[in-house]
Design a protein around this motif. Structure first.
Motif, PDB file in Angstrom:
ATOM      1  N   ASN A   1      -4.064   2.549  -5.218  1.00 32.13           N
ATOM      2  CA  ASN A   1      -3.237   3.268  -4.262  1.00 32.13           C
ATOM      3  C   ASN A   1      -2.113   2.369  -3.720  1.00 32.13           C
ATOM      4  O   ASN A   1      -2.029   2.125  -2.516  1.00 32.13           O
ATOM      5  CB  ASN A   1      -4.142   3.721  -3.115  1.00 32.13           C
ATOM      6  CG  ASN A   1      -3.943   5.185  -2.831  1.00 32.13           C
ATOM      7  OD1 ASN A   1      -3.053   5.821  -3.413  1.00 32.13           O
ATOM      8  ND2 ASN A   1      -4.743   5.721  -1.929  1.00 32.13           N
TER       9      ASN A   1
ATOM     10  N   ARG B   1       0.847  -1.199   0.000  1.00 35.21           N
ATOM     11  CA  ARG B   1       0.000   0.000   0.000  1.00 35.21           C
ATOM     12  C   ARG B   1       0.884   1.251   0.000  1.00 35.21           C
ATOM     13  O   ARG B   1       1.971   1.246   0.556  1.00 35.21           O
ATOM     14  CB  ARG B   1      -0.902   0.028   1.241  1.00 35.21           C
ATOM     15  CG  ARG B   1      -2.164  -0.812   1.134  1.00 35.21           C
ATOM     16  CD  ARG B   1      -3.054  -0.635   2.361  1.00 35.21           C
ATOM     17  NE  ARG B   1      -2.335  -0.938   3.591  1.00 35.21           N
ATOM     18  CZ  ARG B   1      -2.078  -2.182   4.034  1.00 35.21           C
ATOM     19  NH1 ARG B   1      -2.512  -3.230   3.357  1.00 35.21           N
ATOM     20  NH2 ARG B   1      -1.402  -2.358   5.143  1.00 35.21           N
ATOM     21  N   LYS B   2       0.363   2.297  -0.617  1.00 35.31           N
ATOM     22  CA  LYS B   2       1.124   3.548  -0.692  1.00 35.31           C
ATOM     23  C   LYS B   2       1.470   4.074   0.701  1.00 35.31           C
ATOM     24  O   LYS B   2       2.532   4.632   0.921  1.00 35.31           O
ATOM     25  CB  LYS B   2       0.334   4.595  -1.476  1.00 35.31           C
ATOM     26  CG  LYS B   2       1.132   5.106  -2.643  1.00 35.31           C
ATOM     27  CD  LYS B   2       0.390   6.113  -3.470  1.00 35.31           C
ATOM     28  CE  LYS B   2       0.816   5.948  -4.918  1.00 35.31           C
ATOM     29  NZ  LYS B   2      -0.234   6.281  -5.856  1.00 35.31           N
TER      30      LYS B   2
END
Ligand code: GLN
Length: 232
Positions: free
Chosen positions: A182, A103-104
Protein backbone atom coordinates in the motif's frame (compact mmCIF):
# COMPACT_ATOMS: atom_id res chain seq x y z
CA UNK A 1 35.67 -20.05 -12.54
CA UNK A 2 37.73 -23.11 -11.73
CA UNK A 3 39.27 -25.68 -13.99
CA UNK A 4 38.32 -29.26 -13.19
CA UNK A 5 38.51 -32.91 -13.48
CA UNK A 6 36.97 -34.47 -16.53
CA UNK A 7 33.53 -35.14 -15.11
CA UNK A 8 32.96 -31.95 -13.17
CA UNK A 9 31.75 -28.81 -14.86
CA UNK A 10 32.99 -25.44 -13.67
CA UNK A 11 30.68 -23.67 -11.28
CA UNK A 12 30.06 -19.93 -10.97
CA UNK A 13 29.05 -18.87 -7.45
CA UNK A 14 26.64 -15.95 -7.83
CA UNK A 15 26.07 -13.67 -4.84
CA UNK A 16 22.74 -11.87 -4.60
CA UNK A 17 20.63 -10.08 -1.98
CA UNK A 18 17.08 -11.32 -2.65
CA UNK A 19 15.12 -8.31 -1.44
CA UNK A 20 15.06 -6.35 -4.68
CA UNK A 21 12.12 -7.33 -6.92
CA UNK A 22 11.99 -7.82 -9.91
CA UNK A 23 15.77 -8.38 -10.01
CA UNK A 24 16.05 -10.84 -7.10
CA UNK A 25 13.47 -11.84 -4.52
CA UNK A 26 12.06 -14.87 -2.76
CA UNK A 27 8.93 -16.28 -4.40
CA UNK A 28 5.91 -17.97 -2.74
CA UNK A 29 7.71 -21.31 -2.81
CA UNK A 30 10.76 -19.89 -1.05
CA UNK A 31 12.96 -19.90 -4.16
CA UNK A 32 15.28 -17.05 -5.10
CA UNK A 33 14.05 -15.82 -8.48
CA UNK A 34 14.19 -12.68 -10.65
CA UNK A 35 15.68 -11.02 -13.70
CA UNK A 36 19.26 -11.25 -12.40
CA UNK A 37 18.82 -14.94 -11.57
CA UNK A 38 17.40 -15.90 -14.98
CA UNK A 39 20.03 -13.77 -16.68
CA UNK A 40 22.87 -15.45 -14.74
CA UNK A 41 21.51 -18.91 -15.59
CA UNK A 42 21.75 -18.10 -19.28
CA UNK A 43 25.13 -16.35 -19.05
CA UNK A 44 26.61 -19.26 -17.03
CA UNK A 45 25.26 -21.68 -19.60
CA UNK A 46 26.80 -19.69 -22.45
CA UNK A 47 30.14 -19.74 -20.63
CA UNK A 48 29.78 -23.52 -20.16
CA UNK A 49 29.48 -23.50 -16.37
CA UNK A 50 26.90 -24.41 -13.76
CA UNK A 51 25.87 -21.73 -11.32
CA UNK A 52 25.07 -21.66 -7.65
CA UNK A 53 23.12 -18.84 -6.01
CA UNK A 54 24.49 -17.58 -2.69
CA UNK A 55 22.21 -15.28 -0.67
CA UNK A 56 24.12 -12.45 1.04
CA UNK A 57 22.94 -9.10 2.44
CA UNK A 58 23.66 -6.31 -0.05
CA UNK A 59 26.35 -4.65 2.07
CA UNK A 60 28.17 -8.00 2.36
CA UNK A 61 28.37 -8.73 -1.36
CA UNK A 62 31.59 -6.88 -2.22
CA UNK A 63 33.46 -8.28 0.82
CA UNK A 64 32.24 -11.81 -0.10
CA UNK A 65 33.49 -11.35 -3.65
CA UNK A 66 36.87 -10.06 -2.52
CA UNK A 67 37.18 -12.93 -0.01
CA UNK A 68 36.53 -15.44 -2.79
CA UNK A 69 33.26 -16.74 -1.32
CA UNK A 70 31.47 -15.91 -4.59
CA UNK A 71 32.63 -15.29 -8.17
CA UNK A 72 30.02 -12.83 -9.44
CA UNK A 73 27.70 -10.25 -7.88
CA UNK A 74 24.31 -10.13 -9.63
CA UNK A 75 22.20 -7.91 -7.41
CA UNK A 76 20.99 -4.80 -9.22
CA UNK A 77 24.35 -3.27 -8.35
CA UNK A 78 25.04 0.20 -9.71
CA UNK A 79 28.38 0.72 -11.39
CA UNK A 80 30.08 3.45 -9.34
CA UNK A 81 33.60 4.86 -9.40
CA UNK A 82 34.09 3.99 -5.76
CA UNK A 83 33.10 0.32 -6.20
CA UNK A 84 35.11 0.07 -9.41
CA UNK A 85 38.22 0.70 -7.32
CA UNK A 86 37.74 -2.67 -5.61
CA UNK A 87 35.78 -4.82 -8.10
CA UNK A 88 35.56 -5.07 -11.90
CA UNK A 89 32.19 -4.39 -13.55
CA UNK A 90 30.84 -5.80 -16.79
CA UNK A 91 29.13 -3.59 -19.31
CA UNK A 92 25.79 -2.21 -18.07
CA UNK A 93 22.59 -4.22 -18.49
CA UNK A 94 20.01 -1.90 -16.88
CA UNK A 95 19.48 1.74 -15.92
CA UNK A 96 17.70 3.20 -12.93
CA UNK A 97 17.03 6.34 -10.91
CA UNK A 98 16.00 6.73 -7.26
CA UNK A 99 12.36 6.88 -6.18
CA UNK A 100 10.86 8.42 -3.05
CA UNK A 101 8.26 5.93 -1.77
CA UNK A 102 5.60 6.94 0.78
CA UNK A 103 2.43 5.34 2.21
CA UNK A 104 -0.60 5.61 -0.04
CA UNK A 105 -2.48 7.54 2.65
CA UNK A 106 0.46 9.82 3.55
CA UNK A 107 -0.20 13.50 4.10
CA UNK A 108 3.25 14.47 2.81
CA UNK A 109 4.38 14.71 -0.82
CA UNK A 110 8.21 14.89 -0.88
CA UNK A 111 9.64 15.81 -4.29
CA UNK A 112 13.33 16.12 -3.50
CA UNK A 113 16.00 15.35 -0.91
CA UNK A 114 15.36 18.77 0.53
CA UNK A 115 11.73 17.76 1.16
CA UNK A 116 13.00 14.82 3.23
CA UNK A 117 14.71 17.11 5.75
CA UNK A 118 13.81 16.11 9.32
CA UNK A 119 11.76 13.12 8.08
CA UNK A 120 12.49 9.47 8.91
CA UNK A 121 13.79 7.88 5.72
CA UNK A 122 14.63 4.21 5.19
CA UNK A 123 17.27 2.82 2.82
CA UNK A 124 19.10 -0.47 2.41
CA UNK A 125 22.56 -0.58 3.90
CA UNK A 126 25.42 -0.17 1.43
CA UNK A 127 23.31 1.19 -1.42
CA UNK A 128 23.63 4.23 -3.65
CA UNK A 129 20.45 5.59 -1.99
CA UNK A 130 22.20 5.52 1.38
CA UNK A 131 25.26 7.17 -0.13
CA UNK A 132 23.20 9.87 -1.87
CA UNK A 133 21.40 10.83 1.35
CA UNK A 134 24.63 10.78 3.39
CA UNK A 135 26.27 13.08 0.84
CA UNK A 136 23.26 15.42 0.87
CA UNK A 137 23.39 15.63 4.67
CA UNK A 138 27.13 16.25 4.83
CA UNK A 139 27.22 18.74 1.94
CA UNK A 140 24.23 20.82 3.11
CA UNK A 141 24.52 20.41 6.87
CA UNK A 142 20.77 19.63 6.90
CA UNK A 143 19.26 16.75 8.83
CA UNK A 144 17.54 13.65 7.45
CA UNK A 145 16.73 10.92 9.98
CA UNK A 146 18.04 8.13 7.80
CA UNK A 147 17.64 4.52 8.94
CA UNK A 148 19.72 1.85 7.14
CA UNK A 149 18.14 -1.62 6.97
CA UNK A 150 19.64 -4.99 6.14
CA UNK A 151 16.95 -5.32 3.50
CA UNK A 152 14.57 -3.09 1.55
CA UNK A 153 11.71 -5.41 2.43
CA UNK A 154 12.19 -4.55 6.13
CA UNK A 155 12.30 -0.85 5.29
CA UNK A 156 8.98 -1.06 3.44
CA UNK A 157 7.45 -2.93 6.38
CA UNK A 158 8.54 -0.15 8.74
CA UNK A 159 7.12 2.43 6.32
CA UNK A 160 3.76 0.62 6.35
CA UNK A 161 3.89 0.40 10.14
CA UNK A 162 4.37 4.17 10.39
CA UNK A 163 7.91 3.97 11.75
CA UNK A 164 9.27 5.70 8.62
CA UNK A 165 7.95 8.60 6.52
CA UNK A 166 9.61 7.52 3.26
CA UNK A 167 11.87 4.92 1.67
CA UNK A 168 14.36 5.84 -1.06
CA UNK A 169 14.95 2.95 -3.45
CA UNK A 170 15.85 2.29 -7.11
CA UNK A 171 12.95 3.24 -9.42
CA UNK A 172 12.28 -0.22 -10.99
CA UNK A 173 12.09 -1.76 -7.51
CA UNK A 174 9.83 1.05 -6.27
CA UNK A 175 7.46 0.21 -9.14
CA UNK A 176 7.25 -3.38 -7.88
CA UNK A 177 6.69 -2.26 -4.27
CA UNK A 178 3.81 -0.08 -5.49
CA UNK A 179 2.21 -3.22 -6.99
CA UNK A 180 2.83 -5.32 -3.87
CA UNK A 181 2.18 -2.94 -0.96
CA UNK A 182 0.00 0.00 0.00
CA UNK A 183 2.63 2.55 -1.08
CA UNK A 184 3.12 5.11 -3.85
CA UNK A 185 5.96 7.01 -5.49
CA UNK A 186 5.93 10.73 -4.67
CA UNK A 187 8.76 11.57 -7.07
CA UNK A 188 11.80 10.25 -8.93
CA UNK A 189 15.27 11.69 -8.27
CA UNK A 190 17.23 11.38 -11.51
CA UNK A 191 20.55 9.67 -10.80
CA UNK A 192 21.23 7.89 -14.12
CA UNK A 193 22.56 4.69 -12.56
CA UNK A 194 23.60 1.66 -14.59
CA UNK A 195 23.61 -1.89 -13.24
CA UNK A 196 26.53 -4.19 -13.95
CA UNK A 197 27.72 -7.59 -12.80
CA UNK A 198 30.83 -7.49 -10.64
CA UNK A 199 33.78 -9.90 -10.52
CA UNK A 200 37.12 -9.85 -8.71
CA UNK A 201 39.59 -7.43 -10.29
CA UNK A 202 42.06 -10.19 -11.11
CA UNK A 203 39.43 -12.37 -12.76
CA UNK A 204 39.73 -10.88 -16.25
CA UNK A 205 39.02 -14.26 -17.81
CA UNK A 206 35.54 -14.38 -16.27
CA UNK A 207 34.98 -10.66 -16.94
CA UNK A 208 35.71 -11.11 -20.64
CA UNK A 209 33.51 -14.19 -20.89
CA UNK A 210 30.64 -12.43 -19.12
CA UNK A 211 30.92 -9.38 -21.36
CA UNK A 212 30.87 -11.53 -24.48
CA UNK A 213 27.92 -13.56 -23.21
CA UNK A 214 26.09 -10.34 -22.19
CA UNK A 215 26.52 -8.91 -25.69
CA UNK A 216 24.76 -11.90 -27.20
CA UNK A 217 22.19 -12.15 -24.44
CA UNK A 218 21.07 -8.51 -24.43
CA UNK A 219 20.27 -8.82 -28.15
CA UNK A 220 18.39 -12.09 -27.78
CA UNK A 221 14.72 -13.10 -27.60
CA UNK A 222 15.53 -14.85 -24.31
CA UNK A 223 16.20 -11.46 -22.73
CA UNK A 224 12.88 -10.10 -24.03
CA UNK A 225 11.11 -13.17 -22.64
CA UNK A 226 12.66 -12.67 -19.20
CA UNK A 227 11.57 -9.03 -19.19
CA UNK A 228 8.02 -10.01 -20.13
CA UNK A 229 8.01 -12.70 -17.44
CA UNK A 230 8.98 -10.30 -14.63
CA UNK A 231 7.70 -6.94 -15.84
CA UNK A 232 4.54 -8.05 -17.67
N1 GLN B 1 21.39 -0.08 -7.28
C1 GLN B 1 21.58 0.22 -5.90
C2 GLN B 1 23.03 0.08 -5.54
O1 GLN B 1 23.78 -0.48 -6.28
C3 GLN B 1 20.74 -0.68 -5.00
C4 GLN B 1 21.02 -2.14 -5.18
C5 GLN B 1 20.30 -3.06 -4.21
O2 GLN B 1 19.80 -2.61 -3.17
N2 GLN B 1 20.24 -4.32 -4.52
O3 GLN B 1 23.45 0.50 -4.50
Amino acid sequence: VNIFHRESKCKIRVGTSPDFPPFEYIDDKGNIVGIDIDMMKILSNKIGCDMEIVSIDFNGLIPALINNQIDVIASGMTITEERAKVVAFTKPYWSADQAIVIRKDANINPQSLNDLVNLRVGVQSGTTAEQMISEFVSSTGKNINMVSYQSYVLAIQDLLAGRLDAVVVDSPVANMFVKQYNVKISNIITTNESYGLAVRKDNTELLNKLNKALDEFLNSDEWQQILRKYLG
